[in-house]
Design a protein around this motif. Structure first.
Motif, PDB file in Angstrom:
ATOM      1  N   ALA A  53     -36.582  78.898  47.366  1.00 20.82           N
ATOM      2  CA  ALA A  53     -37.570  78.832  45.607  1.00 20.82           C
ATOM      3  C   ALA A  53     -36.301  77.775  45.494  1.00 20.82           C
ATOM      4  O   ALA A  53     -36.313  77.115  44.069  1.00 20.82           O
ATOM      5  N   THR A  54     -34.764  78.198  45.213  1.00 19.07           N
ATOM      6  CA  THR A  54     -33.642  77.860  44.748  1.00 19.07           C
ATOM      7  C   THR A  54     -34.225  75.071  45.541  1.00 19.07           C
ATOM      8  O   THR A  54     -33.969  74.724  43.896  1.00 19.07           O
ATOM      9  N   ALA A  55     -34.174  75.368  46.298  1.00 14.17           N
ATOM     10  CA  ALA A  55     -34.826  74.028  46.689  1.00 14.17           C
ATOM     11  C   ALA A  55     -35.609  73.297  45.716  1.00 14.17           C
ATOM     12  O   ALA A  55     -35.764  72.331  45.320  1.00 14.17           O
ATOM     13  N   LEU A  56     -36.564  74.199  45.198  1.00 14.15           N
ATOM     14  CA  LEU A  56     -37.785  73.889  44.972  1.00 14.15           C
ATOM     15  C   LEU A  56     -37.779  73.515  43.458  1.00 14.15           C
ATOM     16  O   LEU A  56     -37.829  72.483  42.391  1.00 14.15           O
ATOM     17  N   LEU A  57     -36.845  74.979  41.993  1.00 15.04           N
ATOM     18  CA  LEU A  57     -35.835  74.096  41.183  1.00 15.04           C
ATOM     19  C   LEU A  57     -36.066  73.170  41.039  1.00 15.04           C
ATOM     20  O   LEU A  57     -36.527  72.115  39.583  1.00 15.04           O
ATOM     21  N   TYR A  58     -34.668  72.383  42.779  1.00 14.77           N
ATOM     22  CA  TYR A  58     -34.147  71.438  42.336  1.00 14.77           C
ATOM     23  C   TYR A  58     -34.934  70.555  42.577  1.00 14.77           C
ATOM     24  O   TYR A  58     -35.050  69.839  41.309  1.00 14.77           O
ATOM     25  N   HIS A  59     -35.543  70.115  43.575  1.00 15.91           N
ATOM     26  CA  HIS A  59     -36.622  68.810  43.518  1.00 15.91           C
ATOM     27  C   HIS A  59     -37.947  69.132  42.939  1.00 15.91           C
ATOM     28  O   HIS A  59     -38.589  67.579  42.751  1.00 15.91           O
ATOM     29  N   HIS A  60     -38.423  70.204  41.751  1.00 13.59           N
ATOM     30  CA  HIS A  60     -39.046  69.885  40.454  1.00 13.59           C
ATOM     31  C   HIS A  60     -37.848  69.152  39.418  1.00 13.59           C
ATOM     32  O   HIS A  60     -38.679  69.179  37.939  1.00 13.59           O
ATOM     33  N   GLY A  61     -37.113  69.225  39.417  1.00  9.86           N
ATOM     34  CA  GLY A  61     -35.792  68.961  38.227  1.00  9.86           C
ATOM     35  C   GLY A  61     -35.666  70.396  36.885  1.00  9.86           C
ATOM     36  O   GLY A  61     -35.935  69.819  35.359  1.00  9.86           O
ATOM     37  N   LYS A  62     -35.726  71.170  37.702  1.00  8.66           N
ATOM     38  CA  LYS A  62     -35.904  72.065  36.785  1.00  8.66           C
ATOM     39  C   LYS A  62     -34.412  72.927  36.490  1.00  8.66           C
ATOM     40  O   LYS A  62     -33.839  73.231  35.419  1.00  8.66           O
ATOM     41  N   VAL A  63     -33.345  72.468  37.604  1.00  7.22           N
ATOM     42  CA  VAL A  63     -32.159  71.643  37.292  1.00  7.22           C
ATOM     43  C   VAL A  63     -31.259  71.303  37.702  1.00  7.22           C
ATOM     44  O   VAL A  63     -31.973  70.354  38.951  1.00  7.22           O
ATOM     45  N   LYS A  64     -30.419  71.176  37.524  1.00  7.77           N
ATOM     46  CA  LYS A  64     -29.275  69.906  37.768  1.00  7.77           C
ATOM     47  C   LYS A  64     -27.642  70.494  38.727  1.00  7.77           C
ATOM     48  O   LYS A  64     -27.046  69.832  39.699  1.00  7.77           O
ATOM     49  N   LYS A  65     -27.430  72.091  38.471  1.00 13.55           N
ATOM     50  CA  LYS A  65     -25.969  72.446  39.293  1.00 13.55           C
ATOM     51  C   LYS A  65     -26.883  73.604  39.727  1.00 13.55           C
ATOM     52  O   LYS A  65     -27.873  74.673  39.180  1.00 13.55           O
ATOM     53  N   ILE A  66     -26.578  74.010  40.753  1.00 14.62           N
ATOM     54  CA  ILE A  66     -26.479  75.802  41.911  1.00 14.62           C
ATOM     55  C   ILE A  66     -25.297  76.071  41.973  1.00 14.62           C
ATOM     56  O   ILE A  66     -24.380  75.651  42.346  1.00 14.62           O
ATOM     57  N   ILE A  67     -25.389  77.729  41.593  1.00 11.35           N
ATOM     58  CA  ILE A  67     -24.345  78.148  41.872  1.00 11.35           C
ATOM     59  C   ILE A  67     -24.558  79.110  42.807  1.00 11.35           C
ATOM     60  O   ILE A  67     -25.718  79.689  42.654  1.00 11.35           O
ATOM     61  N   VAL A  68     -23.992  79.329  44.124  1.00  5.43           N
ATOM     62  CA  VAL A  68     -24.697  80.488  44.760  1.00  5.43           C
ATOM     63  C   VAL A  68     -23.331  80.931  45.101  1.00  5.43           C
ATOM     64  O   VAL A  68     -21.830  80.991  45.083  1.00  5.43           O
ATOM     65  N   SER A  69     -23.759  82.932  44.865  1.00  5.24           N
ATOM     66  CA  SER A  69     -22.913  83.605  44.492  1.00  5.24           C
ATOM     67  C   SER A  69     -23.354  84.576  45.542  1.00  5.24           C
ATOM     68  O   SER A  69     -24.763  85.140  45.616  1.00  5.24           O
ATOM     69  N   GLY A  70     -21.959  85.221  46.504  1.00  8.45           N
ATOM     70  CA  GLY A  70     -21.943  86.470  46.949  1.00  8.45           C
ATOM     71  C   GLY A  70     -20.742  86.424  47.842  1.00  8.45           C
ATOM     72  O   GLY A  70     -19.369  85.788  47.265  1.00  8.45           O
ATOM     73  N   GLU A  71     -20.854  87.314  48.829  1.00  4.20           N
ATOM     74  CA  GLU A  71     -19.356  88.573  49.249  1.00  4.20           C
ATOM     75  C   GLU A  71     -18.958  86.693  50.890  1.00  4.20           C
ATOM     76  O   GLU A  71     -19.769  86.240  50.848  1.00  4.20           O
ATOM     77  N   LYS A  72     -17.834  87.005  50.306  1.00  8.74           N
ATOM     78  CA  LYS A  72     -17.594  85.926  50.944  1.00  8.74           C
ATOM     79  C   LYS A  72     -16.372  87.105  52.075  1.00  8.74           C
ATOM     80  O   LYS A  72     -14.766  87.302  50.839  1.00  8.74           O
ATOM     81  N   SER A  73     -16.102  87.485  53.226  1.00  8.97           N
ATOM     82  CA  SER A  73     -14.582  87.898  53.344  1.00  8.97           C
ATOM     83  C   SER A  73     -14.784  87.660  55.173  1.00  8.97           C
ATOM     84  O   SER A  73     -15.011  86.622  55.185  1.00  8.97           O
ATOM     85  N   LYS A  74     -13.572  88.465  55.474  1.00  7.36           N
ATOM     86  CA  LYS A  74     -13.197  87.643  57.042  1.00  7.36           C
ATOM     87  C   LYS A  74     -14.622  87.252  57.763  1.00  7.36           C
ATOM     88  O   LYS A  74     -15.140  88.885  57.986  1.00  7.36           O
ATOM     89  N   GLY A  75     -14.401  86.290  58.571  1.00  6.86           N
ATOM     90  CA  GLY A  75     -15.835  86.281  59.501  1.00  6.86           C
ATOM     91  C   GLY A  75     -17.141  86.472  58.818  1.00  6.86           C
ATOM     92  O   GLY A  75     -17.931  86.299  59.155  1.00  6.86           O
TER      93      GLY A  75
END
Length: 184
Positions: A53-75
């Motif tokens: 879905a995110t790639a679809l938004l980008y490739h159809h010119g709907k967004v210019k920037k993407i924030i990927v938000s999630g958890e980062k912990s050891k490993g």
């Protein structure tokens, strides 16, 4: 419980999209994290559908920037996995993707989008059942947000688990809003 869910549905009505042609463009997409792999080691279908879905938004010119938000912990690093997948599997340029490693939950991701990354106009990417709650948080943080619903996973056990979880999570979202509880 019923009133809290009705409230979330009513304030987010008309703010989610399932067809790329109907999505109004925004500068930024905020992709909500989920594990890239299931316990079995197989690819998580929710992750894969969000990346599509995110790639679809980008490739159809709907967004210019993407924030990927999630958890980062050891490993464990959801944002890095999302970025890698978008770049190497979906053909999204690396330089437009921002990793947010402190998106430990939906509320945190929404709050950080506004306060840390200074984004007000955003398209939130997740499955439809999750986007309603995300849009509720966004509205309460004065974000001009829309939701683009990634394709849902059609396994019955996933559907019922997610729907029942979200009913309770929406109640908690309303309680947090009423009591002004921050995500941290």
């Amino acid at each position: 419980m019923v009133l809290a869910n009705i409230w979330v549905f009513s304030v987010t009505n008309g703010r989610t999209y399932t067809k790329i042609s109907k999505v109004p463009p925004r500068e930024t997409a905020l992709v909500l994290g989920t594990s890239p792999k299931m316990r079995s080691g197989a690819g998580n279908p929710y992750f894969l559908k969000r990346m599509d879905a995110t790639a679809l938004l980008y490739h159809h010119g709907k967004v210019k920037k993407i924030i990927v938000s999630g958890e980062k912990s050891k490993g464990y690093d959801e944002p890095a996995a999302m970025k890698r997948f978008l770049v190497y599997e979906e053909g999204v340029p690396e330089n437009i993707i921002i990793e947010d490693p402190k998106g430990f939950n939906t509320h945190s991701s929404i709050t950080r989008c506004k306060e840390v990354y200074k984004v007000n106009d955003v398209i939130i990417v997740s499955q439809g059942f999750h986007n309603l709650r995300a849009l509720f948080f966004a509205r309460n943080n004065s974000l001009n947000a829309l939701g683009f619903d990634a394709q849902d996973v059609s396994r019955p056990e996933s559907y019922y688990r997610n729907q029942s979880r979200e009913v309770l999570a929406r109640v908690l979202a309303v309680v947090h809003y009423i009591l002004s509880i921050s995500p941290e």
